[in-house]
Write an enzyme that holds these catalytic residues in place. Structure first.
Site, PDB file in Angstrom:
ATOM      1  N   SER A 102     102.051 -22.417  33.340  1.00  7.85           N
ATOM      2  CA  SER A 102     101.737 -21.100  32.440  1.00  7.85           C
ATOM      3  C   SER A 102     102.229 -21.461  30.899  1.00  7.85           C
ATOM      4  CB  SER A 102     102.631 -19.800  32.875  1.00  7.85           C
ATOM      5  OG  SER A 102     102.185 -18.882  32.117  1.00  7.85           O
ATOM      6  N   ASP A 243      97.613 -18.480  26.597  1.00  6.79           N
ATOM      7  CA  ASP A 243      98.503 -19.037  26.690  1.00  6.79           C
ATOM      8  C   ASP A 243      98.214 -20.296  27.771  1.00  6.79           C
ATOM      9  OD1 ASP A 243      98.335 -17.751  29.245  1.00  6.79           O
ATOM     10  OD2 ASP A 243     100.130 -17.866  30.173  1.00  6.79           O
ATOM     11  N   ASP A 245      97.642 -21.279  30.377  1.00  6.27           N
ATOM     12  CA  ASP A 245      96.830 -21.204  31.895  1.00  6.27           C
ATOM     13  C   ASP A 245      95.857 -19.944  31.636  1.00  6.27           C
ATOM     14  OD1 ASP A 245      98.610 -19.397  32.436  1.00  6.27           O
ATOM     15  OD2 ASP A 245      98.567 -19.476  34.587  1.00  6.27           O
ATOM     16  N   ASP A 247      96.360 -16.684  31.319  1.00  5.80           N
ATOM     17  CA  ASP A 247      96.341 -15.290  32.189  1.00  5.80           C
ATOM     18  C   ASP A 247      97.089 -14.270  31.188  1.00  5.80           C
ATOM     19  OD1 ASP A 247      99.083 -16.483  32.303  1.00  5.80           O
ATOM     20  OD2 ASP A 247      99.132 -16.183  34.344  1.00  5.80           O
TER      21      ASP A 247
END
Length: 447
Positions: A102, A243, A245, A247
């Site tokens: 992440s 960010d 990833d 999400d």
């Protein structure tokens, strides 16, 4: 029961550190594959990743584990976490995997697992997988024709782009908008710019040149200064920062001011209320969301259901109590009409739709409420459990008393790194600052 490998958001750690190694990834593939293999069809798993260099080795190790127990592997390449969740459902896969840490630095990585319906695994299933990891799994190995195979899915990117575009209200496009998009040199660096451009926007991109090491480095939702500077430079209508990833999302208005997830949730909730789309009579957010959001929702006749920090807990509350909008101040926005996890691009598209409908500036649209003074500090520690120390417990009690019934003090340990978050909020900023400082000093004194 304590978990050995899984944390609050899958397995995460330093790549090739004490926990997250190719050997563990191989075992995760075998264990998770064994748990989700069903004998009535060729079982399949989809694997996506962000742009970290270590993603290559973990991807191959997971692939070896899954194919060894008889699962066919569909490799998606760099793909947002929400895309993996969506494609798990769309491709009727038995399991979905996202390789990502992440918003963490490049040298960390992680493994997130999704059920066939696109939701993250329960604690109970993760515990069952952990037991398998630590057991002898040789008797689960497939043989001959039953061994799985792997191939790259070249159409996955297009599937997700079309899916994201379809979440926009009908008869609305983004023509005439100048958008700065920061992809954090991460998983969305290809799909997000294409989606916005195909919807008609003029897209100026940053953070779209990953090299394996620069993910989240001075770009993305955790470093919004980059997108803010670019917005002012090119006089854009809006800045969007994802960010690593993708999400989560942070918005920057046309003046370069950062707008967090609380304001974004307020805009979406009010828009959906007017369009008679809002379900549950309110939204779900965490204990970290600003008190101003709660007061604003109350003025609209809506409720704010609070959970502990973590998008999985937000989603659990949404599903249990019938809400379709939820999220975190950090920018995880979950819109369950469309997604089973946070989706930064889809959330941004909902805001862009409001921008086109209302024909006002983003700074005006996102000024839904006045924030109550809030201060957040992250206190690093090396070992031990500082929150169990008497000195810290007393400092927290004293701080709560100082803030009174009109304020809030939240002190919690991070589930992904050795950090304790200290958040205080009340109408008196000076009192908030004093309380947070006292708790921070107490933690440092014992840590």
């Amino acid at each position: 029961m304590a978990r050995k490998y899984f944390g609050t958001d899958g397995i995460r750690g330093l790549a090739n550190g004490t926990k997250l190694t190719p050997e563990l990834a191989l075992k995760v593939g075998m264990a998770a594959g064994t748990k989700f293999v069903r004998g009535d069809h060729r079982n399949r798993v989809v694997i996506g990743k962000d742009t970290r260099r270590s993603g290559y080795m973990l991807e191959q190790a997971l692939t070896a584990g899954f194919t060894a127990v008889g699962m066919d592997v569909y490799l998606l390449g760099p793909m947002p976490t929400p895309a993996v969740a969506m494609l798990t459902r769309s491709l009727r896969a038995d399991l979905g995997v996202m390789i990502s840490a992440s918003h963490n630095p490049y040298d960390d990585n992680g493994i997130k697992l999704f059920r066939p319906d696109g939701y993250k695994l329960s604690d109970e299933i993760e515990l069952e997988i952990e037991k398998l990891i630590d057991s002898d799994m040789t008797h689960y190995l497939a043989h001959g024709r039953e061994i799985g195979r792997a191939h790259r899915d070249e159409e996955a990117r297009t599937r997700y782009i079309e899916y994201a575009k379809r979440t926009m209200p009908r008869n609305i496009d983004l023509s005439g908008l100048r958008v700065v998009l920061d992809c954090a040199n991460g998983a969305a660096y290809k799909v997000a710019p294409i989606a916005l451009w195909e919807l008609g926007a003029e897209v100026i991109t940053i953070g779209v040149e990953p090299d394996g090491y620069n993910i989240n480095h001075k770009v993305g939702s955790t470093a919004p200064e980059a997108v803010a500077a670019k917005v002012k430079e090119v006089r854009a209508d809006i800045g969007i920062a994802l960010d690593g990833d993708a999400d989560r999302v942070i918005i920057v208005d046309e003046k370069g001011n950062v707008i967090d997830g609380d304001q974004l949730m307020a805009v979406i909730a009010e828009s959906w209320l007017k369009r008679e789309m809002l379900i549950g009579g309110g939204i779900v957010a965490t204990i970290m969301s600003n008190l101003g959001l709660e007061r604003h929702l109350t003025s609209l006749g809506l409720t704010l259901e609070r959970t502990q920090v973590g998008d999985r807990y937000v989603l659990e509350a949404m599903r249990a109590k019938g809400f379709n909008v939820g999220g975190e101040q950090s920018g995880h926005i979950i819109l369950s009409d469309f997604t089973t996890t946070g989706d930064g691009l889809v959330a941004a598209l909902q805001l862009l739709a409001v921008l086109k409908q209302e024909e006002r500036s983003i700074s005006e649209i996102c000024a839904r409420f006045t924030k109550v003074p809030q201060l957040l500090r992250s206190v690093k520690f090396k070992t031990g459990k500082p929150l169990e120390h008497k000195q810290v417990i007393q400092a927290i009690a004293d701080g709560q008393a100082m803030l009174g019934t009109g304020g809030r003090l939240v002190v919690r340990a991070s589930g992904t790194e050795p950090v304790i978050r200290v958040m205080g909020e009340a109408d008196d900023a000076a009192v908030v600052s004093k309380v947070v400082a006292q708790v921070e000093q107490a933690i440092l004194a014992v840590a």
